[in-house]
Design a protein around this motif. Structure first.
Motif, PDB file in Angstrom:
ATOM      1  N   LYS A 172      -8.370   5.268   3.393  1.00  0.00           N
ATOM      2  CA  LYS A 172      -7.718   6.578   3.296  1.00  0.00           C
ATOM      3  C   LYS A 172      -6.226   6.430   3.042  1.00  0.00           C
ATOM      4  N   PHE A 173      -5.596   5.472   3.707  1.00  0.00           N
ATOM      5  CA  PHE A 173      -4.160   5.246   3.539  1.00  0.00           C
ATOM      6  C   PHE A 173      -3.846   4.811   2.113  1.00  0.00           C
ATOM      7  N   LYS A 174      -4.666   3.902   1.569  1.00  0.00           N
ATOM      8  CA  LYS A 174      -4.436   3.416   0.203  1.00  0.00           C
ATOM      9  C   LYS A 174      -4.652   4.514  -0.827  1.00  0.00           C
ATOM     10  N   GLN A 175      -5.540   5.445  -0.537  1.00  0.00           N
ATOM     11  CA  GLN A 175      -5.728   6.579  -1.447  1.00  0.00           C
ATOM     12  C   GLN A 175      -4.489   7.461  -1.479  1.00  0.00           C
ATOM     13  N   LEU A 176      -3.829   7.592  -0.327  1.00  0.00           N
ATOM     14  CA  LEU A 176      -2.623   8.404  -0.236  1.00  0.00           C
ATOM     15  C   LEU A 176      -1.395   7.674  -0.762  1.00  0.00           C
ATOM     16  N   TYR A 177      -1.302   6.363  -0.478  1.00  0.00           N
ATOM     17  CA  TYR A 177      -0.108   5.588  -0.816  1.00  0.00           C
ATOM     18  C   TYR A 177      -0.524   4.263  -1.467  1.00  0.00           C
ATOM     19  N   PRO A 178      -1.000   4.316  -2.703  1.00  0.00           N
ATOM     20  CA  PRO A 178      -1.527   3.103  -3.357  1.00  0.00           C
ATOM     21  C   PRO A 178      -0.485   2.017  -3.586  1.00  0.00           C
ATOM     22  N   GLY A 179       0.809   2.372  -3.589  1.00  0.00           N
ATOM     23  CA  GLY A 179       1.842   1.373  -3.846  1.00  0.00           C
ATOM     24  C   GLY A 179       2.154   0.484  -2.659  1.00  0.00           C
ATOM     25  N   VAL A 180       1.714   0.864  -1.474  1.00  0.00           N
ATOM     26  CA  VAL A 180       2.012   0.085  -0.263  1.00  0.00           C
ATOM     27  C   VAL A 180       0.980  -1.027  -0.101  1.00  0.00           C
ATOM     28  N   LYS A 181       1.475  -2.252   0.026  1.00  0.00           N
ATOM     29  CA  LYS A 181       0.594  -3.393   0.246  1.00  0.00           C
ATOM     30  C   LYS A 181       0.242  -3.463   1.737  1.00  0.00           C
ATOM     31  N   ILE A 182      -1.005  -3.757   2.033  1.00  0.00           N
ATOM     32  CA  ILE A 182      -1.450  -3.859   3.422  1.00  0.00           C
ATOM     33  C   ILE A 182      -1.984  -5.263   3.681  1.00  0.00           C
ATOM     34  N   LYS A 183      -1.523  -5.838   4.772  1.00  0.00           N
ATOM     35  CA  LYS A 183      -1.996  -7.151   5.202  1.00  0.00           C
ATOM     36  C   LYS A 183      -2.544  -7.018   6.616  1.00  0.00           C
ATOM     37  N   VAL A 184      -3.755  -7.505   6.835  1.00  0.00           N
ATOM     38  CA  VAL A 184      -4.365  -7.449   8.160  1.00  0.00           C
ATOM     39  C   VAL A 184      -4.516  -8.869   8.693  1.00  0.00           C
ATOM     40  N   ILE A 185      -3.980  -9.095   9.886  1.00  0.00           N
ATOM     41  CA  ILE A 185      -4.090 -10.388  10.560  1.00  0.00           C
ATOM     42  C   ILE A 185      -5.073 -10.224  11.713  1.00  0.00           C
ATOM     43  N   ASN A 186      -6.183 -10.929  11.657  1.00  0.00           N
ATOM     44  CA  ASN A 186      -7.210 -10.804  12.687  1.00  0.00           C
ATOM     45  C   ASN A 186      -6.956 -11.773  13.836  1.00  0.00           C
ATOM     46  N   ARG A 187      -6.731 -11.214  15.002  1.00  0.00           N
ATOM     47  CA  ARG A 187      -6.486 -11.997  16.218  1.00  0.00           C
ATOM     48  C   ARG A 187      -7.083 -11.252  17.408  1.00  0.00           C
ATOM     49  N   THR A 188      -7.165 -11.924  18.554  1.00  0.00           N
ATOM     50  CA  THR A 188      -7.569 -11.241  19.778  1.00  0.00           C
ATOM     51  C   THR A 188      -6.462 -10.280  20.205  1.00  0.00           C
ATOM     52  N   SER A 189      -6.773  -9.417  21.163  1.00  0.00           N
ATOM     53  CA  SER A 189      -5.782  -8.444  21.623  1.00  0.00           C
ATOM     54  C   SER A 189      -4.543  -9.131  22.193  1.00  0.00           C
ATOM     55  N   LEU A 190      -4.753 -10.180  22.971  1.00  0.00           N
ATOM     56  CA  LEU A 190      -3.614 -10.870  23.582  1.00  0.00           C
ATOM     57  C   LEU A 190      -2.775 -11.573  22.513  1.00  0.00           C
ATOM     58  N   GLU A 191      -3.431 -12.132  21.515  1.00  0.00           N
ATOM     59  CA  GLU A 191      -2.694 -12.775  20.418  1.00  0.00           C
ATOM     60  C   GLU A 191      -1.973 -11.733  19.578  1.00  0.00           C
ATOM     61  N   THR A 192      -2.606 -10.579  19.375  1.00  0.00           N
ATOM     62  CA  THR A 192      -1.971  -9.488  18.619  1.00  0.00           C
ATOM     63  C   THR A 192      -0.716  -9.016  19.340  1.00  0.00           C
ATOM     64  N   ARG A 193      -0.776  -8.923  20.646  1.00  0.00           N
ATOM     65  CA  ARG A 193       0.407  -8.531  21.424  1.00  0.00           C
ATOM     66  C   ARG A 193       1.565  -9.488  21.179  1.00  0.00           C
TER      67      ARG A 193
END
Length: 295
Positions: free
Chosen positions: A114-135
């Motif tokens: 949904k976000f990319k449909q609204l703002y296609p120019g913004v690059k998105i990067k997702v880093i997969n980690r546990t909650s504690l690592e994400t913190r």
């Protein structure tokens, strides 16, 4: 030495056009203002930049050198200004999100679409980690926004609830028996590793009842909990919302308990001390609006 940026812009226009009158017209100022600015710069630098004659002006050697460097500098500044403007208007930029694998698959993906449909120019990067690592990634400024299994407390972060989830026990076989937690603790359990916040939550809940969980299998991903339960290797503790398809298909069956495990929350977090980017705020707004519409 004190020369303002606006003065250099006037010099650059005059040096490019080789005409004080044309520079004045292009900048919407008077010719005398151009002439005075050039004289001021020459005085400040103690260097003649233009040779004035009846036909107009030409650059001295020093003037050519200054023009070359100022032209490049102004182009760089203009480029950065345009880029920042694009960031603000979400025509460009990057959003870095931290989240667990399961959360990314079952919740985050739809919002990214949904976000990319609204703002296609913004690059998105997702880093997969546990909650504690994400913190920790949030605290070290490696990500803009993190999604965490709650409860997590950290005074350096703003943490807000997204939605609630329910932990349940599932097995391959249908079983109408209503289990006590003591009975479950003695069953062949399949749980997440202790490094996960979900596992800590379950362990603490059983510990408060005087029960110590000793799983026969520990895994690093929610999907593996489902796969191992499907293989008949034991009873897995999973998130119901992320397992609903297999439950509906009766591939797995929910184990009935004398009382349900308390529901818990998944939330998003960002650092208190850092101003959030426009992209981050818009992503948060998207989640908030979707949550409100589903209430």
């Amino acid at each position: 030495m004190y020369i303002k940026l606006e003065q250099y812009k006037i010099f650059n226009e005059a040096a490019t056009t080789l005409s004080f009158s044309v520079a004045a017209r292009n900048l919407f100022i008077s010719q005398s203002a151009v002439s005075q600015t050039i004289s001021s710069i020459e005085k400040e630098l103690q260097t003649q930049l233009f040779i004035r004659n009846s036909k107009g002006v030409s650059l001295t050697k020093e003037g050519k050198l200054l023009h070359q460097q100022i032209d490049q500098a102004l182009a760089l500044i203009t480029g950065v200004e345009n880029q920042l403007s694009n960031f603000h208007e979400l025509k460009d930029g990057q959003l870095v999100i931290g989240a667990g694998d399961t959360f990314s698959e079952y919740f985050l993906t739809d919002y990214i679409v949904k976000f990319k449909q609204l703002y296609p120019g913004v690059k998105i990067k997702v880093i997969n980690r546990t909650s504690l690592e994400t913190r920790e990634l949030l605290k070290s400024d490696q990500i803009d926004l993190g999604f965490l299994n709650l409860p997590i407390k950290d005074d350096s972060l703003i943490i807000k609830e997204c939605f609630q989830v329910h932990d349940i026990f599932v097995s391959k076989e249908s079983d109408n028996h209503i289990y006590t937690f003591n009975e479950l603790a003695n069953k062949p359990l399949i749980l997440l590793e202790k490094s996960s916040n979900t596992r800590n939550y379950i362990d603490n809940y059983f510990a408060n009842k005087g029960l110590l969980l000793k799983p026969t299998i520990e895994l690093g991903a929610h999907n593996l909990l489902l796969d191992f339960a499907r293989a008949g290797l034991g009873i897995s503790c999973v998130i119901k919302e992320f397992s609903q398809e297999l439950l509906d298909q009766k591939v797995l069956h929910e184990i009935k308990t004398a009382q349900p495990l308390p529901k818990r929350s998944i939330g998003y977090a960002y650092p208190k001390r850092r101003t959030q980017s426009v992209a981050t705020n818009k992503f948060i707004e998207l989640i908030a609006s979707e949550s409100l519409s589903s209430d």
